[in-house]
Design a protein around this motif. Structure first.
Motif, PDB file in Angstrom:
ATOM      1  N   ARG A  42      50.482  42.697  46.015  1.00 26.34           N
ATOM      2  CA  ARG A  42      50.358  41.532  46.883  1.00 26.34           C
ATOM      3  C   ARG A  42      51.624  40.688  46.921  1.00 26.34           C
ATOM      4  NH1 ARG A  42      45.024  39.787  48.360  1.00 26.34           N
ATOM      5  NH2 ARG A  42      43.642  41.508  47.843  1.00 26.34           N
ATOM      6  N   MET A  43      52.584  41.060  46.154  1.00 29.83           N
ATOM      7  CA  MET A  43      53.788  40.239  46.100  1.00 29.83           C
ATOM      8  C   MET A  43      54.759  40.623  47.196  1.00 29.83           C
ATOM      9  SD  MET A  43      54.605  39.923  42.078  1.00 29.83           S
ATOM     10  CE  MET A  43      53.795  38.706  41.044  1.00 29.83           C
ATOM     11  N   ASP A  44      55.452  39.622  47.680  1.00 32.00           N
ATOM     12  CA  ASP A  44      56.497  39.823  48.658  1.00 32.00           C
ATOM     13  C   ASP A  44      57.621  40.663  48.021  1.00 32.00           C
ATOM     14  OD1 ASP A  44      57.397  38.203  51.303  1.00 32.00           O
ATOM     15  OD2 ASP A  44      59.118  38.718  50.039  1.00 32.00           O
ATOM     16  N   ILE A  94      48.347  43.146  41.387  1.00 28.64           N
ATOM     17  CA  ILE A  94      49.048  41.880  41.629  1.00 28.64           C
ATOM     18  C   ILE A  94      50.347  42.148  42.379  1.00 28.64           C
ATOM     19  CG2 ILE A  94      50.345  40.034  40.490  1.00 28.64           C
ATOM     20  CD1 ILE A  94      48.233  40.142  38.239  1.00 28.64           C
ATOM     21  N   MET A 138      62.207  39.666  40.367  1.00 27.90           N
ATOM     22  CA  MET A 138      61.663  40.031  39.050  1.00 27.90           C
ATOM     23  C   MET A 138      62.448  41.197  38.449  1.00 27.90           C
ATOM     24  SD  MET A 138      57.525  39.582  39.599  1.00 27.90           S
ATOM     25  CE  MET A 138      57.084  40.663  38.251  1.00 27.90           C
ATOM     26  N   THR A 154      49.578  34.053  49.203  1.00 29.45           N
ATOM     27  CA  THR A 154      48.432  33.317  49.716  1.00 29.45           C
ATOM     28  C   THR A 154      48.923  31.935  50.128  1.00 29.45           C
ATOM     29  OG1 THR A 154      47.842  32.156  47.704  1.00 29.45           O
ATOM     30  CG2 THR A 154      47.002  34.398  47.955  1.00 29.45           C
ATOM     31  N   LEU A 175      61.919  32.977  48.873  1.00 29.40           N
ATOM     32  CA  LEU A 175      61.158  33.302  47.663  1.00 29.40           C
ATOM     33  C   LEU A 175      60.103  32.223  47.474  1.00 29.40           C
ATOM     34  CD1 LEU A 175      60.961  34.950  44.922  1.00 29.40           C
ATOM     35  CD2 LEU A 175      62.367  33.133  43.943  1.00 29.40           C
ATOM     36  N   TRP A 214      54.772  45.071  34.308  1.00 30.27           N
ATOM     37  CA  TRP A 214      55.410  44.449  35.475  1.00 30.27           C
ATOM     38  C   TRP A 214      56.386  45.426  36.134  1.00 30.27           C
ATOM     39  CZ3 TRP A 214      52.319  41.181  37.089  1.00 30.27           C
ATOM     40  CH2 TRP A 214      51.796  40.146  36.312  1.00 30.27           C
ATOM     41  N   LEU A 249      41.837  38.450  43.188  1.00 31.15           N
ATOM     42  CA  LEU A 249      43.039  38.455  44.026  1.00 31.15           C
ATOM     43  C   LEU A 249      42.694  38.083  45.465  1.00 31.15           C
ATOM     44  CD1 LEU A 249      44.780  41.583  42.551  1.00 31.15           C
ATOM     45  CD2 LEU A 249      45.788  39.298  42.724  1.00 31.15           C
ATOM     46  N   MET A 308      53.137  33.127  44.980  1.00 32.99           N
ATOM     47  CA  MET A 308      53.777  34.438  44.832  1.00 32.99           C
ATOM     48  C   MET A 308      52.901  35.555  45.357  1.00 32.99           C
ATOM     49  SD  MET A 308      55.246  34.455  41.013  1.00 32.99           S
ATOM     50  CE  MET A 308      56.159  35.884  40.604  1.00 32.99           C
ATOM     51  N   LEU A 355      47.581  29.357  48.815  1.00 30.72           N
ATOM     52  CA  LEU A 355      47.154  28.466  47.728  1.00 30.72           C
ATOM     53  C   LEU A 355      48.352  28.111  46.848  1.00 30.72           C
ATOM     54  CD1 LEU A 355      43.837  30.178  46.563  1.00 30.72           C
ATOM     55  CD2 LEU A 355      44.127  28.297  48.165  1.00 30.72           C
ATOM     56  N   VAL A 363      60.644  40.251  48.142  1.00 29.94           N
ATOM     57  CA  VAL A 363      61.677  39.368  47.568  1.00 29.94           C
ATOM     58  C   VAL A 363      61.301  38.994  46.137  1.00 29.94           C
ATOM     59  CG1 VAL A 363      62.954  37.219  47.809  1.00 29.94           C
ATOM     60  CG2 VAL A 363      62.210  38.447  49.851  1.00 29.94           C
ATOM     61  N   VAL A 364      60.028  38.700  45.925  1.00 33.02           N
ATOM     62  CA  VAL A 364      59.569  38.350  44.580  1.00 33.02           C
ATOM     63  C   VAL A 364      59.833  39.520  43.635  1.00 33.02           C
ATOM     64  CG1 VAL A 364      57.566  37.821  43.155  1.00 33.02           C
ATOM     65  CG2 VAL A 364      57.790  36.768  45.414  1.00 33.02           C
ATOM     66  N   GLY A 417      42.701  34.548  45.971  1.00 25.72           N
ATOM     67  CA  GLY A 417      43.971  33.847  45.798  1.00 25.72           C
ATOM     68  C   GLY A 417      44.208  33.394  44.369  1.00 25.72           C
ATOM     69  N   GLY A 418      43.368  33.849  43.461  1.00 22.01           N
ATOM     70  CA  GLY A 418      43.574  33.485  42.059  1.00 22.01           C
ATOM     71  C   GLY A 418      44.646  34.356  41.437  1.00 22.01           C
ATOM     72  N   THR A 419      45.086  33.952  40.262  1.00 24.07           N
ATOM     73  CA  THR A 419      46.053  34.797  39.562  1.00 24.07           C
ATOM     74  C   THR A 419      45.375  35.352  38.312  1.00 24.07           C
ATOM     75  OG1 THR A 419      46.994  33.043  38.191  1.00 24.07           O
ATOM     76  CG2 THR A 419      47.927  33.324  40.365  1.00 24.07           C
ATOM     77  N   PRO A 420      45.191  36.674  38.289  1.00 27.35           N
ATOM     78  CA  PRO A 420      44.536  37.277  37.124  1.00 27.35           C
ATOM     79  C   PRO A 420      45.363  37.012  35.877  1.00 27.35           C
ATOM     80  CG  PRO A 420      44.614  38.818  38.954  1.00 27.35           C
ATOM     81  CD  PRO A 420      45.482  37.651  39.323  1.00 27.35           C
TER      82      PRO A 420
END
Lengths: 394, 465, 464
Positions: free
Chosen positions: B435-437, B432, B444, C190, C181, B462, B415, C187, C192, B439-440, B418-421
């Motif tokens: 680290r999300m905004d 994960i 969701m 970052t 968004l 999630w 993380l 998301m 990237l 809004v995201v 900047g990768g996505t597990p």
């Protein structure tokens, strides 16, 4: 010509937008579109609006006038449009402006422009008798029948202090080459190119006929013009009104004088020069090589090209009367400022111009960008003359 | 579940018939754990539907009884995604294992969600030898649909992750509604996702929280008679991005895979880059081999070369393993003679491979492991799936715990980069989401509410806050 | 006109953007209420041109507070009226947001603002990253990159790598609430933008939705290697029924970078023929020869006399076919009338022969010549079949015929199991009619979730 003559053409524009770009799509090359960005200010937007005006879907208005008069007639659209009617685009825009003239709906500055030219023979209401004053300093003679060339200077060259030097430089080169030539001085009158481009067809015909009569009266055969605008109108529009003269642009004549050896150009100092193609020389009349050849004939000149050059050159923003009406000028996104930034990117010491309009616009652009200390704007004659005189001075 | 328990069981029996529902300890034991290192979580019922209709009925039952439903197919995520978080019904999809249709010329297959990788592989070989699908390096018992929905990758991932190979879905939403998404929403053909408002994406990486996929149309690709590989010894992992970039700048390879491991008795970790090739003719195969061998002749300097290593110089067992389809990656599971391994897969940009490599090494060493990596190119150098594996001995709790700790560190590192597990377990999901905004997260949540108003679909996944 | 309280709205917009980039002048309203298609104009109340995501947010918040429709627009070249308001409102011309923010050479993506034109990205990559390219649609260079992705467009390279929607790595979107968004790898807050990654996919919520779910302000798209050599071969046949086989064999070789099929009634020599162009790219002449030999073998071994093969296309034809972007817009002047309409129908290749033959009937019935361009997508998973109908903008009858042919073709496509691409509002309704009811209901619920006030390009993807 009238707008009606294009009624089978005007609706053929699809507004695909090739016209906005350079040929390799690096930039928007339509000066007003690049500045205003509303679709209305693109060539296609104009085509559609002019058609809407013909169909009476929209009325002439000041805003429409701004949209049409912001067009610098640079002909990038003619160059880039992929359709067979591409040659007609600027003519249609010209006729669109003519319609606005008829309905009395032109921008106030354009109205002043017409009025001043009608009353004073130049856009700034300068006295006619002072038109040739600049030439005295250089000892440039007045044209007399039998001279080989009429040197037609034009309004900007006659009255703008900076451009007078450009006019003088070319005159001195002609003197050095031993050519028989002369100017009309206080008898010279506006050539009418801008007036025509701005749709004042009546005034244009008046000016053209006046000039043609005068040229004939003075038994003029060959004309060399300082301005590509004058060159364009005299070469392409005067013949239809009975004015059939041999017209050359000064860069063509310089090229010939140098290659024939009549004008000797010794090596000058080492300078990096970038050349800005004037629209009325380049896209309108396909003269791209001669100015470059003249520059390259000067030893010490290293010619570098701007990103946009030749067919893709970006207009200085002065055409279509915009050097006077200033509809497109002002601010960082004005064409002249964009253009000098582009010139600065080449690392050149000098922006070489071949057009009085370009010279005034580029000089303004340099000041606006605070680049006037770093880069000089010179016309091609000035560069040649400088090489000669500095060699003489040793 | 005390009050409704019997009713649920009876109702399930009515829907699927006696043999296919269970609340017996043996089944509950099995379905409460997966082969990974996660701690078991209990299931209340196990049910095996055989039709979409049955799935729908079960979901409606669960909806009405407010009981969670957890779909499982291969059950091989190793991250507990099909192990209930809040109890409830585990719905094993593996009776729905029909290959419904192959459209040969449009190169797609419609499968039910219980179809295994092995079944599809053999079916295509037999019936459509000119076609194949992208096989993941999972056992043949892995499910095609499961793998596709969790961003799996495989031999043909130059065409993208498996999620990108979805042409359409049939799904049952949390409210029991059955829908078709993609071209099949209005056409008899399952040829693509668009050009329609995309809804397929609402099932990609959502871990069953938006509904149950019952059918999936998967893209197929040409199959060629010849297949071979070239192996290069990687002297310096820093050169991997450049090498993969060069390889993928041609369209001549089938797959690019980098493996780092310390074979038994070897003094140190060995890193191998493998380029897989396929061809119609030997001429083509030779051309491709020559191309890639030449490509690396002058690559790098001493110490940073890609050294071409002819197959003949390597142990034949290894080569056999490399060429197998699916590759027997699960061999890792017995590295410690303990029947278990767990890994963190991370989707990373290619450019981040060297730093991930180095940091992974530090984590491995810290927890007493040798680095054990698999890195697969996805797209044309558009990304990689970087798997950091930690084998453990299932019978040794200390070894299990070290594995879990290493996994947690690796998740953090991924993380940070900047990768996505990939297919994260609950803990990873929490990291994960941290680290999300907002809004995201709120979108969701909103999507989940729309798709599953009762919150019965694999709840706990999630889920934030 | 839904716009009440016009003055305060105008004042609000000019507060955000300044006078220069807000218009309610008849000239702008005239131009923005029309596109290049034969669709009748639909009135616009305001045109705005934001230059930053903050400005977009402010516009969205303002419109949302007043319940005014917002219609995001790129170059408006979809020819389906998708950027013409169905219920009035503000057209948001995105083209001042035209920065190419980042190109990651190693990770092969470009992050661009929504107003970046195809032309700008083409020339930028050519100059700065000659080893990379993006998929260029057969649209004029003024078309936007974002527009093509969001309508699930197609371009060169689509034969290998899919639709433009599939090439999207992630998006930045201003939601109808005014919130921002980011989707895909971004998301995770970052910088990237390398892919959609293994996260719950939200990108799809804006692909194919025709601006009804939010305003996309940035997007990351995949870039692809650009081999130095590009060439093409041609197959010609006079039997549409063998086209699927030929295409299947071509795509099976996996050596063609692109495959497209053309058929038209003029010039005369093309009439009755199916012409398949297979493009090949390579790093070396040897590679090129090998690839071409594969393509040649197909015609020789499999189809013999039924297919003629040209290893070298005739000069002028080749020049046209090789140009990027392909100058498809030339159809617009076939009737010397500045317009054309087309139906793009996405279909499995097996339906191509029937689509081909029935399309000819439709064209002839409406007094037109047939003109087809077909692109094979993602290794033959489907094809985009476009039927073009040129019209004369100054001739009502010709415009009417084009629109009628369009509607007939749409009907034909749906009956064949094809899906019309980026359909105009009536076509959308036809699609909805055929669509799984539950699927449409889900669409509505998603929209309600994202755009509770119903201000985003309303009227699209709706039933009466």
């Amino acid at each position: 010509m009238a707008l009606d003559d294009f009624k089978d053409v005007i609706h053929r524009c699809f507004r695909c937008g090739y016209c906005k770009f350079t040929s390799n799509y690096t930039d928007f090359n339509c000066p007003p579109y690049n500045k205003f960005r509303l679709e209305t200010f693109s060539p296609g937007g104009r085509m559609w609006l002019i058609r809407a005006m013909m169909l009476k879907d929209i009325e002439p208005s000041q805003h429409l006038a701004d949209i049409l008069y912001s067009c610098t007639m640079c002909a990038n659209c003619v160059e880039e449009c992929r359709f067979k009617f591409h040659d007609d685009i600027v003519d249609i825009i010209m006729e669109g402006k003519a319609s606005l003239v008829e309905s009395g709906m032109v921008p106030p500055t354009a109205r002043d422009f017409f009025k001043n030219i009608y009353l004073s023979g130049n856009p700034w209401k300068e006295p006619q008798q002072k038109r040739g004053d600049w030439a005295r300093h250089y000892g440039i003679p007045v044209y007399k029948p039998g001279d080989e060339y009429l040197y037609y200077v034009g309004c900007i060259g006659s009255y703008d202090q900076r451009v007078q030097k450009m006019a003088g430089a070319f005159g001195q080169l002609l003197l050095r080459a031993g050519l028989s030539f002369g100017i009309l001085g206080e008898d010279e009158y506006c050539d009418g190119n801008e007036v025509l481009m701005m749709g004042e067809q009546g005034l244009f015909e008046y000016l053209a006929q006046k000039n043609i009569e005068l040229f004939k009266e003075r038994r003029v055969n060959k004309i060399v013009t300082l301005s590509p605008h004058a060159y364009n109108v005299m070469r392409n529009k005067y013949p239809r009104l009975g004015g059939d003269f041999e017209v050359v642009h000064y860069t063509e004549l310089l090229k010939e004088l140098i290659s024939s050896g009549r004008l000797k150009v010794p090596g000058g100092r080492k300078i990096k020069v970038t050349y800005h193609d004037p629209c009325f020389l380049g896209r309108w009349n396909s003269i791209y090589d001669e100015p470059r050849e003249v520059l390259e004939s000067v030893d010490g000149v290293e010619l570098v090209e701007m990103r946009r050059n030749r067919e893709n050159a970006f207009c200085c923003g002065g055409g279509g009367g915009n050097f006077y009406t200033d509809i497109i000028g002002g601010g960082e996104s004005s064409p002249s400022r964009i253009r000098v930034r582009e010139a600065a990117d080449t690392g050149a010491d000098i922006i070489a111009v071949a057009c009085p309009t370009c010279m005034t616009m580029i000089e303004d652009g340099l000041k606006g960008e605070d680049l006037d200390e770093k880069i000089m704007c010179n016309d091609i004659s000035e560069i040649v003359l400088d090489a000669i005189t500095s060699a003489e001075e040793g | 579940m005390a009050s409704g328990e019997d009713h649920v069981y009876e109702a399930l029996r009515t829907i699927v018939g006696d043999p296919f529902v269970s609340r017996d300890r043996e089944e509950l034991y099995m379905y409460s754990r997966d082969p990974g290192a996660s701690i078991p979580r209990s299931a209340d019922w196990v049910v095996l539907p055989s039709t979409t209709d049955e799935v729908q009925k079960i979901v409606i039952l669960a909806r009405d009884m407010k009981v969670p439903v957890v779909p499982i197919s291969g059950g091989l995520t190793l991250s507990g995604l099909a192990v209930p978080v809040k109890g409830g019904i585990v719905m094993d999809m593996r009776r729905m294992d029909r290959i419904i249709e192959v459209n040969e010329r449009s190169r797609y297959v419609v499968v039910e969600s219980g179809v295994s990788q092995g079944k599809l592989l053999s079916f295509l070989k037999e019936n459509y030898p000119m076609l194949r699908h992208s096989m993941p390096d999972a056992p043949p018992s892995a499910s095609v649909v499961g793998n596709t929905l969790i961003y799996g990758s495989g031999h043909l991932s130059k065409h993208g992750a498996h999620s990108e190979m979805i042409n359409g879905l049939e799904v049952v939403l949390g409210d029991g509604e059955v829908l078709r998404l993609g071209s099949c929403a209005l056409s008899p053909y399952w040829f693509g996702r668009g050009p329609l408002p995309d809804l397929v994406s609402l099932f990609v990486n959502w871990f069953g929280t938006t509904g149950i996929v019952t059918r999936l149309s998967l893209k197929l690709y040409p199959s060629h008679p010849l297949r071979d590989m070239l192996i290069f010894l990687v002297q310096d992992p820093k050169t991997i991005p450049q090498a993969v970039s060069m390889i993928t700048s041609t369209d001549m390879m089938e797959d690019v895979l980098i493996v780092a491991s310390r074979p038994p008795k070897a003094p140190s970790v060995i890193s191998l880059l493998t380029v897989y090739l396929t061809a119609e003719t030997h001429e083509e195969l030779d051309f491709k081999k020559e191309l890639f061998v030449d490509m690396f002749k002058d690559f790098g300097q001493e110490g940073s070369r890609m050294v071409f290593t002819p197959k003949e110089m390597l142990p034949q067992k290894l080569i056999h393993g490399f060429m197998e389809e699916p590759q027997y990656a699960a061999a890792t599971a017995d590295f410690k003679k303990g029947g278990g391994f767990e890994y963190v897969g991370v989707v990373l940009p290619l450019s981040k491979v060297p730093v991930a490599w180095k940091m992974g090494e530090e984590i491995a060493r810290k927890h007493g492991f040798d680095p054990l990596y698999t890195v697969r190119n996805v797209g044309l150098g558009h990304g990689v799936v970087f798997a950091f594996a930690y084998p453990f001995n299932r019978a040794d709790e200390e070894s299990l715990q070290r594995s879990r700790d290493a996994l947690a560190d690796t998740n953090d590192m991924a993380l940070e980069l900047g990768g996505t597990p990939w297919k994260s377990e609950l803990e990873g999901q929490a990291k994960i989401m941290a680290r999300m905004d907002p809004v995201v997260l709120s979108v969701m949540d909103g999507i989940k509410r729309v798709m599953d108003p009762g919150g019965i679909m694999n709840p706990g996944n999630w889920k934030h806050g | 006109m839904p716009v009440k309280d016009g003055n305060s709205l105008y004042a609000g917009l000019t507060d955000i953007l300044g006078q220069e980039f807000v218009s309610k002048e008849p000239e702008e309203l005239y131009i923005y209420s029309r596109d290049s298609s034969a669709n009748p104009p639909r009135p616009v109340d305001y045109v705005v041109m934001p230059s930053s995501v903050e400005e977009v947010q402010a516009i969205v918040k303002l419109a949302s507070s007043k319940g005014i429709p917002l219609i995001p627009m790129g170059a408006a070249l979809n020819l389906e009226g998708l950027t013409l308001p169905l219920k009035g409102g503000i057209v948001v011309d995105m083209r001042r947001m035209d920065k190419i923010i980042e190109v990651s050479e190693m990770d092969r993506y470009a992050l661009v603002e929504a107003g970046v034109s195809q032309g700008k990205l083409i020339s930028y990559l050519e100059e700065k990253y000659p080893m990379l390219q993006h998929s260029v649609p057969d649209a004029p260079p003024s078309a936007t990159v974002a527009g093509s992705c969001l309508i699930c467009g197609y371009g060169h390279l689509s034969t290998n790598y899919g639709t433009h929607a599939e090439m999207v790595n992630g998006l930045e979107v201003v939601l109808p609430t005014g919130e921002i968004l980011r989707t895909g790898s971004a998301m995770l807050s970052t910088s990237l933008w390398f892919g959609r990654g293994s996260l719950p996919d939200l990108t799809g919520l804006f692909l194919g939705w025709l601006g009804t779910t939010g305003i996309v302000t940035k997007l990351s798209i995949r870039l692809y290697p650009r081999p130095p050599i590009r060439d093409m071969v041609i197959y010609m046949m006079q039997d549409s029924s063998i086209v699927p086989d030929v295409v299947y064999r071509i795509t099976h070789t996996e050596v063609a970078e692109d495959v497209s099929i053309v058929g038209q009634e003029r010039p005369e020599w093309m009439k009755g023929y199916q012409i398949i162009a297979a493009y090949v790219s390579a790093h070396t002449e040897k590679e090129l020869d090998l690839k071409k030999s594969y393509l040649k073998r197909i015609s020789k071994e499999e189809f013999k006399s039924k297919v003629s093969f040209m290893e070298e296309a005739p000069g002028e034809l080749k020049e046209q076919f090789m140009e990027l972007p392909f100058f498809a817009t030339k159809v617009a002047d076939w009737k010397k009338g500045g317009g054309f309409e087309y139906v793009g129908a996405i279909m499995p290749i097996d339906t191509l022969p029937e689509a081909w033959e029935k399309g000819i009937d439709i064209a002839h019935r409406f007094d037109m010549l047939y003109s087809y361009a077909i692109r094979v997508v993602e290794g033959g998973h489907h094809v985009l079949f476009t039927y073009s109908y040129p019209f004369n903008r100054a001739d009502e009858v010709s415009m009417h015929n084009a629109l009628s042919a369009l509607k007939e073709t749409q009907k034909l496509s749906l009956a064949l199991g094809a899906i019309p691409w980026k359909p105009e509002v009536d076509g959308q309704k036809e699609i909805i009619k055929k669509m799984d009811k539950g699927t449409f209901k889900l669409m509505q619920r998603i929209r309600k979730l994202l755009d509770p006030g119903g201000i985003m390009n309303p009227g699209n993807w709706e039933v009466d």
